[in-house]
Design a protein around this motif. Structure first.
Motif, PDB file in Angstrom:
ATOM      1  N   VAL A  61      -1.152  12.223 -11.238  1.00 11.66           N
ATOM      2  CA  VAL A  61       0.527  12.749 -11.132  1.00 11.66           C
ATOM      3  C   VAL A  61       1.358  11.775 -11.853  1.00 11.66           C
ATOM      4  N   PRO A  62       2.390  12.167 -12.491  1.00 12.47           N
ATOM      5  CA  PRO A  62       3.267  11.233 -13.409  1.00 12.47           C
ATOM      6  C   PRO A  62       4.267  10.362 -12.511  1.00 12.47           C
ATOM      7  N   ARG A  63       4.369  10.743 -11.430  1.00 10.10           N
ATOM      8  CA  ARG A  63       5.271   9.890 -10.367  1.00 10.10           C
ATOM      9  C   ARG A  63       4.277   8.735  -9.382  1.00 10.10           C
ATOM     10  N   PRO A  64       4.860   7.639  -9.109  1.00  9.34           N
ATOM     11  CA  PRO A  64       4.051   7.014  -8.353  1.00  9.34           C
ATOM     12  C   PRO A  64       3.818   7.259  -6.719  1.00  9.34           C
ATOM     13  N   VAL A  65       2.748   6.998  -6.303  1.00 13.79           N
ATOM     14  CA  VAL A  65       2.785   7.509  -4.794  1.00 13.79           C
ATOM     15  C   VAL A  65       3.313   6.225  -4.059  1.00 13.79           C
ATOM     16  N   ALA A  66       3.139   4.870  -4.674  1.00 11.73           N
ATOM     17  CA  ALA A  66       3.476   3.611  -3.918  1.00 11.73           C
ATOM     18  C   ALA A  66       3.907   2.788  -5.031  1.00 11.73           C
ATOM     19  N   VAL A  67       4.610   1.873  -4.845  1.00 16.43           N
ATOM     20  CA  VAL A  67       5.276   0.676  -5.744  1.00 16.43           C
ATOM     21  C   VAL A  67       4.909  -0.532  -4.863  1.00 16.43           C
ATOM     22  N   PHE A  68       4.081  -1.233  -5.555  1.00 13.67           N
ATOM     23  CA  PHE A  68       3.776  -2.746  -4.893  1.00 13.67           C
ATOM     24  C   PHE A  68       4.533  -3.583  -5.408  1.00 13.67           C
ATOM     25  N   GLU A  69       4.990  -3.432  -6.709  1.00 13.57           N
ATOM     26  CA  GLU A  69       5.940  -4.602  -7.151  1.00 13.57           C
ATOM     27  C   GLU A  69       6.455  -4.058  -8.406  1.00 13.57           C
ATOM     28  N   GLY A  70       7.914  -4.649  -8.354  1.00  9.96           N
ATOM     29  CA  GLY A  70       8.854  -4.162  -9.273  1.00  9.96           C
ATOM     30  C   GLY A  70       9.750  -3.010  -8.825  1.00  9.96           C
TER      31      GLY A  70
END
Length: 154
Positions: A61-70
């Motif tokens: 899917v083109p959008r992240p489900v989580a952002v771990f950094e940045g």
């Protein structure tokens, strides 16, 4: 001797088609500037069925489900399409249907600021054999029948 050389030169050279058995990933990433036009673009790709003909399919899917950094801007996308080989990814990119009917939907002005890159699939590590599905296609997806744009028009 000269007759043999002339005969060899006149003989048609047989071009062997490269095996389409080394999967690649086409990665499209960047910022979407006009969401409505990009939705129309995605719909046009789906309706053309070009991915199905060439063995391409979305991996994520083109959008992240989580952002771990940045930080990820709200209009940033990263979409990956898997193809059975580089030839099929190229056949998609240079196809008449994509170049002449679909790509213009997101150009002039640009509906997004994207980069499109292609990466080879890594071989399966030995410790993963039998734990995940091997990275191969079970069906053939020939690219030779997909009409292409002329070389100078790309």
């Amino acid at each position: 001797m000269i007759a043999l050389m002339a005969q060899a030169a006149a003989a048609p050279t047989e071009t062997k088609a490269e095996a389409c058995d080394k999967p690649v990933y086409m990665v499209v990433e960047g910022r979407t500037l006009d969401r409505e036009r990009m939705l129309a673009y995605g719909k046009a790709i789906a309706e053309s069925e070009i991915y199905q003909r060439l063995g391409g399919y979305y991996v994520n899917v083109p959008r992240p489900v989580a952002v771990f950094e940045g930080e990820v801007p709200p209009d940033y996308v990263n979409l990956t399409v898997r193809f059975p080989c580089l030839a099929n990814a190229r056949a998609f990119w240079n196809s008449k249907v994509y170049r002449e009917k679909i790509l213009p939907l997101r150009q002039n002005p640009a509906a997004g600021d994207y980069t499109v890159t292609v990466y080879a699939e890594m071989p399966l590590r030995p410790d993963m054999v039998g734990r995940v599905e091997a990275g191969r296609y079970l069906a053939d997806f020939p690219s030779a029948n997909e009409p292409q744009v002329e070389e100078g028009r790309r």
